[in-house]
Design an enzyme around this catalytic site. Structure first.
Site, short mmCIF file in Angstrom:
data_model
loop_
_atom_site.label_atom_id
_atom_site.label_comp_id
_atom_site.label_asym_id
_atom_site.label_seq_id
_atom_site.Cartn_x
_atom_site.Cartn_y
_atom_site.Cartn_z
N HIS A 1 39.92 28.26 41.21
CA HIS A 1 39.30 28.35 42.54
C HIS A 1 38.49 27.09 42.89
CE1 HIS A 1 40.59 32.44 42.96
NE2 HIS A 1 39.91 32.86 41.92
N ASP B 1 47.70 33.99 37.89
CA ASP B 1 46.47 34.79 37.99
C ASP B 1 46.59 35.76 39.17
OD1 ASP B 1 43.27 34.42 37.06
OD2 ASP B 1 43.52 35.18 39.12
N HIS C 1 44.48 36.30 41.39
CA HIS C 1 43.88 35.70 42.59
C HIS C 1 44.55 34.36 42.90
CE1 HIS C 1 40.76 38.17 40.51
NE2 HIS C 1 40.55 38.62 41.75
N ASP D 1 44.58 38.80 34.68
CA ASP D 1 43.97 39.89 35.44
C ASP D 1 44.99 40.67 36.26
OD1 ASP D 1 44.23 37.60 36.97
OD2 ASP D 1 42.12 37.49 37.57
C1 OKP Z 1 38.33 34.54 39.38
B1 OKP Z 1 39.71 34.35 38.77
C2 OKP Z 1 32.13 38.45 44.12
C3 OKP Z 1 32.98 39.27 43.19
C4 OKP Z 1 34.41 38.87 43.29
C5 OKP Z 1 35.85 37.00 42.92
C6 OKP Z 1 36.84 37.07 41.81
C7 OKP Z 1 37.02 35.76 41.12
C8 OKP Z 1 38.20 35.78 40.18
N1 OKP Z 1 30.81 38.34 43.65
N2 OKP Z 1 34.60 37.61 42.65
O1 OKP Z 1 40.73 34.09 39.69
O2 OKP Z 1 40.14 35.37 37.89
ZN ZN Z 2 41.78 35.96 38.85
#
Ligand code: OKP
Ligand code: ZN
Length: 348
Positions: free
Chosen positions: A165, A201, A203, A290
């Site tokens: 990210h 991933d 996300h 994930d």
């Molecule tokens: C990171 B990776 C906000 C809670 C959600 C976003 C998820 C980040 C995932 N405080 N946070 O891509 O696994």
């Molecule tokens: Zn993720």
């Protein structure tokens, strides 16, 4: 497969984050990397200590002013007020739309907002040290693959915090330095003319996409939860195909939240066909786990055995490959799931 393990990862250990209106313990914990390390050891895989300083490649994927900010952020925070060493800083104002992001404010929280995409990336005392050591691990894993003389080599960068990210000049989603981008750029610098990145991933890897969006030498392909409902919300749609020289070298395959493993593997097949057509010299895999059914913040339903199938499919691409650990928050299952991918990749 040779693993470059970031021994410095545990220096990044913030205590809490905000989640659905509550202050909760961080999902992205030091235990995650330790579970992977333990499983690698149990299965007889050797660990190596990263040996490459990523400073020069970091300067090619991140903005100098962002690197300077991140390196000094904790020091600046604790200098603000006695007791800040026991508190975590969070941004509270961001330069959206009509606001200026060309100027760097003096105020620390304002600078934190300038260099953040969300309030979900808590800092701790050792964040820079851990993230920099992770980038070193990514550069080392890339150097190992680039140095192959005969046959195809693969390596695994086992590190946290994750990276996909993080954009050229911002942190976000638990990510600070973009390890996959570091690996891809390091492969390019070592002589690979074209590098494909596959991000599996849950996300969307918005940072990696944006770093290479205008480039034809690095293909970015991602399968992920549809950003209409899933983080990071503001990037990862199917109509993002690249720009300028990079037009046609970005492929997003968003999938509906809750979709089946069958659907996920259909998208993986599409991704692999695009990577094969690209005909690059090397592959970087942003290995987020994930997508696992037991993940506490995601909605896909892959089982541990499905990660073996993923590894097998990637192995069939026959490319020199660098795996980079990203997300995966069912920590106790993370080791088995990661090792399933890398063992199956090699046909174990
Ligand atoms: C990171 B990776 C906000 C809670 C959600 C976003 C998820 C980040 C995932 N405080 N946070 O891509 O696994
Ligand atoms: Zn993720």
């Amino acid at each position: 497969m040779i693993t470059f393990f970031n021994d410095g990862h545990s220096a990044h250990a913030p205590e809490f984050e905000f989640f659905r209106g509550e202050r909760v313990p961080c999902f992205e914990t030091p235990a995650r990397a330790e579970f992977v390390k333990d499983r690698l050891a149990a299965r007889g895989h050797g660990l190596r200590t990263p040996h490459i300083d990523s400073a020069s490649v970091l300067a090619r994927v991140h903005a100098p002013r962002y690197l300077r900010f991140l390196e000094n952020a904790w020091f600046d925070w604790i200098a603000l007020k006695a007791g800040n060493d026991q508190r975590q800083p969070f941004p509270s104002v961001w330069p959206v739309r009509s606001l200026r992001s060309d100027l760097e404010p003096v105020n620390f929280i304002a600078r934190l907002g300038l260099y953040s995409m969300d309030n979900g990336s808590p800092l701790s005392a050792g964040t820079w040290a851990a993230a920099k050591a992770g980038a070193d691990a990514a550069a080392s894993a890339a150097a190992w693959v680039a140095a192959a003389t005969g046959g195809t080599r693969a390596s695994f960068c086992c590190s946290r915090p994750p990276g996909h990210h993080a954009g050229a000049d911002f942190m976000g989603g638990y990510c600070f330095l973009n390890n996959a981008a570091v690996a891809a750029q390091a492969l390019r610098d070592a002589g690979a003319a074209r590098v494909a990145i596959l991000d599996v991933d849950y996300h969307h890897g918005n940072g990696t996409q944006s770093i290479f969006y205008q480039r034809a030498d690095v293909l970015f392909v991602s399968l992920h939860g549809d950003p209409q409902t899933e983080y990071p919300f503001f990037l990862g749609h199917a109509d993002e195909t690249g720009a300028d020289d990079g037009e046609g070298f970005n492929l997003n395959l968003p999938l509906p939240a809750g979709c089946t493993a069958l659907r996920w593997f259909e998208a993986l097949e599409q991704a692999c066909l695009r990577i094969r057509r690209f005909d690059g010299d090397a592959l970087v895999v942003s290995l987020g786990l994930d997508t696992f059914a037991g993940d506490p913040i995601s909605t896909f339903s892959l089982q541990s055995g499905d990660f073996s199938r993923l590894g097998e499919r990637l192995g069939a691409l026959g490319l020199p490959t660098v795996f980079v650990l990203e997300g995966g928050y069912a920590a106790a299952a993370l080791g088995a799931n990661a090792v399933n991918v890398i063992e199956s990749f090699e046909g174990v």
